[in-house]
Design a protein around this motif. Sequence first.
Motif, PDB file in Angstrom:
ATOM      1  N   ASP A 110      41.439   9.119  17.495  1.00 55.18           N
ATOM      2  CA  ASP A 110      40.369   8.126  17.659  1.00 55.18           C
ATOM      3  C   ASP A 110      39.806   8.155  19.082  1.00 55.18           C
ATOM      4  O   ASP A 110      38.593   7.983  19.279  1.00 55.18           O
ATOM      5  CB  ASP A 110      40.898   6.724  17.342  1.00 55.18           C
ATOM      6  N   HIS A 111      40.672   8.379  20.061  1.00 57.14           N
ATOM      7  CA  HIS A 111      40.221   8.456  21.456  1.00 57.14           C
ATOM      8  C   HIS A 111      39.316   9.676  21.666  1.00 57.14           C
ATOM      9  O   HIS A 111      38.286   9.584  22.339  1.00 57.14           O
ATOM     10  CB  HIS A 111      41.440   8.516  22.368  1.00 57.14           C
ATOM     11  N   VAL A 112      39.700  10.811  21.084  1.00 54.47           N
ATOM     12  CA  VAL A 112      38.864  12.019  21.165  1.00 54.47           C
ATOM     13  C   VAL A 112      37.500  11.754  20.538  1.00 54.47           C
ATOM     14  O   VAL A 112      36.453  12.100  21.115  1.00 54.47           O
ATOM     15  CB  VAL A 112      39.559  13.204  20.469  1.00 54.47           C
ATOM     16  N   MET A 113      37.494  11.146  19.365  1.00 60.27           N
ATOM     17  CA  MET A 113      36.224  10.891  18.681  1.00 60.27           C
ATOM     18  C   MET A 113      35.373   9.884  19.446  1.00 60.27           C
ATOM     19  O   MET A 113      34.148  10.024  19.532  1.00 60.27           O
ATOM     20  CB  MET A 113      36.478  10.392  17.254  1.00 60.27           C
ATOM     21  N   ARG A 114      36.018   8.890  20.028  1.00 62.24           N
ATOM     22  CA  ARG A 114      35.256   7.892  20.768  1.00 62.24           C
ATOM     23  C   ARG A 114      34.567   8.519  21.984  1.00 62.24           C
ATOM     24  O   ARG A 114      33.393   8.259  22.241  1.00 62.24           O
ATOM     25  CB  ARG A 114      36.169   6.746  21.218  1.00 62.24           C
ATOM     26  N   THR A 115      35.317   9.331  22.714  1.00 66.49           N
ATOM     27  CA  THR A 115      34.745   9.932  23.917  1.00 66.49           C
ATOM     28  C   THR A 115      33.763  11.040  23.588  1.00 66.49           C
ATOM     29  O   THR A 115      32.626  11.051  24.081  1.00 66.49           O
ATOM     30  CB  THR A 115      35.870  10.482  24.819  1.00 66.49           C
ATOM     31  N   ASN A 116      34.180  11.987  22.763  1.00 64.57           N
ATOM     32  CA  ASN A 116      33.387  13.197  22.550  1.00 64.57           C
ATOM     33  C   ASN A 116      32.222  12.998  21.587  1.00 64.57           C
ATOM     34  O   ASN A 116      31.150  13.584  21.786  1.00 64.57           O
ATOM     35  CB  ASN A 116      34.283  14.322  22.038  1.00 64.57           C
ATOM     36  N   VAL A 117      32.424  12.194  20.547  1.00 70.94           N
ATOM     37  CA  VAL A 117      31.354  12.009  19.551  1.00 70.94           C
ATOM     38  C   VAL A 117      30.527  10.762  19.871  1.00 70.94           C
ATOM     39  O   VAL A 117      29.321  10.850  20.096  1.00 70.94           O
ATOM     40  CB  VAL A 117      31.930  11.934  18.122  1.00 70.94           C
ATOM     41  N   ARG A 118      31.175   9.598  19.895  1.00 70.53           N
ATOM     42  CA  ARG A 118      30.415   8.389  20.220  1.00 70.53           C
ATOM     43  C   ARG A 118      29.804   8.491  21.624  1.00 70.53           C
ATOM     44  O   ARG A 118      28.639   8.123  21.826  1.00 70.53           O
ATOM     45  CB  ARG A 118      31.302   7.150  20.139  1.00 70.53           C
ATOM     46  N   GLY A 119      30.573   8.993  22.587  1.00 73.84           N
ATOM     47  CA  GLY A 119      30.047   9.125  23.947  1.00 73.84           C
ATOM     48  C   GLY A 119      28.819  10.006  24.001  1.00 73.84           C
ATOM     49  O   GLY A 119      27.822   9.666  24.651  1.00 73.84           O
ATOM     50  N   THR A 120      28.866  11.146  23.317  1.00 75.86           N
ATOM     51  CA  THR A 120      27.699  12.024  23.282  1.00 75.86           C
ATOM     52  C   THR A 120      26.533  11.360  22.567  1.00 75.86           C
ATOM     53  O   THR A 120      25.375  11.487  22.990  1.00 75.86           O
ATOM     54  CB  THR A 120      28.048  13.355  22.597  1.00 75.86           C
ATOM     55  N   PHE A 121      26.835  10.619  21.503  1.00 74.44           N
ATOM     56  CA  PHE A 121      25.770   9.928  20.769  1.00 74.44           C
ATOM     57  C   PHE A 121      25.101   8.873  21.648  1.00 74.44           C
ATOM     58  O   PHE A 121      23.864   8.790  21.715  1.00 74.44           O
ATOM     59  CB  PHE A 121      26.327   9.286  19.501  1.00 74.44           C
ATOM     60  N   VAL A 122      25.907   8.066  22.321  1.00 78.64           N
ATOM     61  CA  VAL A 122      25.358   7.010  23.177  1.00 78.64           C
ATOM     62  C   VAL A 122      24.478   7.601  24.272  1.00 78.64           C
ATOM     63  O   VAL A 122      23.339   7.161  24.511  1.00 78.64           O
ATOM     64  CB  VAL A 122      26.494   6.168  23.791  1.00 78.64           C
ATOM     65  N   VAL A 123      24.977   8.622  24.963  1.00 73.80           N
ATOM     66  CA  VAL A 123      24.214   9.232  26.053  1.00 73.80           C
ATOM     67  C   VAL A 123      22.968   9.930  25.516  1.00 73.80           C
ATOM     68  O   VAL A 123      21.885   9.838  26.110  1.00 73.80           O
ATOM     69  CB  VAL A 123      25.109  10.201  26.852  1.00 73.80           C
ATOM     70  N   SER A 124      23.086  10.605  24.375  1.00 72.86           N
ATOM     71  CA  SER A 124      21.921  11.282  23.792  1.00 72.86           C
ATOM     72  C   SER A 124      20.860  10.274  23.358  1.00 72.86           C
ATOM     73  O   SER A 124      19.659  10.504  23.531  1.00 72.86           O
ATOM     74  CB  SER A 124      22.356  12.126  22.588  1.00 72.86           C
ATOM     75  N   GLN A 125      21.297   9.167  22.780  1.00 73.63           N
ATOM     76  CA  GLN A 125      20.365   8.130  22.349  1.00 73.63           C
ATOM     77  C   GLN A 125      19.571   7.587  23.535  1.00 73.63           C
ATOM     78  O   GLN A 125      18.331   7.472  23.484  1.00 73.63           O
ATOM     79  CB  GLN A 125      21.137   7.002  21.667  1.00 73.63           C
ATOM     80  N   LEU A 126      20.255   7.296  24.618  1.00 76.01           N
ATOM     81  CA  LEU A 126      19.583   6.781  25.808  1.00 76.01           C
ATOM     82  C   LEU A 126      18.715   7.856  26.459  1.00 76.01           C
ATOM     83  O   LEU A 126      17.616   7.567  26.944  1.00 76.01           O
ATOM     84  CB  LEU A 126      20.613   6.239  26.796  1.00 76.01           C
TER      85      LEU A 126
END
Length: 246
Positions: A110-126
């Motif tokens: 879950d930590h990997v997914m939060r950082t690598n997937v959600r993190g990339t999504f959040v930064v890409s969205q912004l």
Amino acid sequence: MTDKTATRVALVTGASGGIGSSVVRRLAADGYALAVHYAGNKARAQDLVEEIAAGGGSAVEVGGDVADDAAMRALFGQVEQEFGRIDVVVNTAGIMPLGPIADYDLRTFDHVMRTNVRGTFVVSQLAARHVRPGGAIINFSTTVTRTLFPSYGPYVASKAAVEGMTMVLARELRGRDITVNTVAPGPTATALFLDGKDEQTVERLAHAAPLERLGRPEDIAETVAHLAGPARWINGQTIFVNGGLA
């Protein structure tokens, strides 16, 4: 403060890491003003900012968890307040805890997914909301999505997601004159890669590519600099930077 009308501005996440710091130095050499992001290592980010300033460049450190949307919204606002614009976002932030799928701890997953997937999504969205025309969004994957080494399962799963969302975003930004690509390094001599590997494993991986060496962070940064600036006809692609590793 940097000239807000002339200087291109790049935000580099994970800039305190080996590849991230090389990207910062390479873009600074091209005349970019830099927002140097860190999650935990503020001192290293500050050292990098001071190094750029000593060389005549302009940089500021910015901190926050890439998966925290509120923190990242504030960060993007901080960069625009400091420099007046954002032209390039390079999202190198990521983690790589390894282990076999059968035994992998789900909290770590879950930590990997939060950082690598959600993190990339959040930064890409912004980035999609803030990057100016003529700019670039560059995310990071890995050559292991193709080589499929054992023990990399969760990391590969996260980076395959990054490749997919990046290609979709490139198409969603039609008409905006913003390129969106993924860089997928092969084995590269960074602390993230070398951690936990014995000398024999490192030597084997170093000789896996036809060029028979590990990549250097500077090799990856060179490709990023090309995508950030002159490579305006490369869009919606995953670029494998791995010395020919199949």
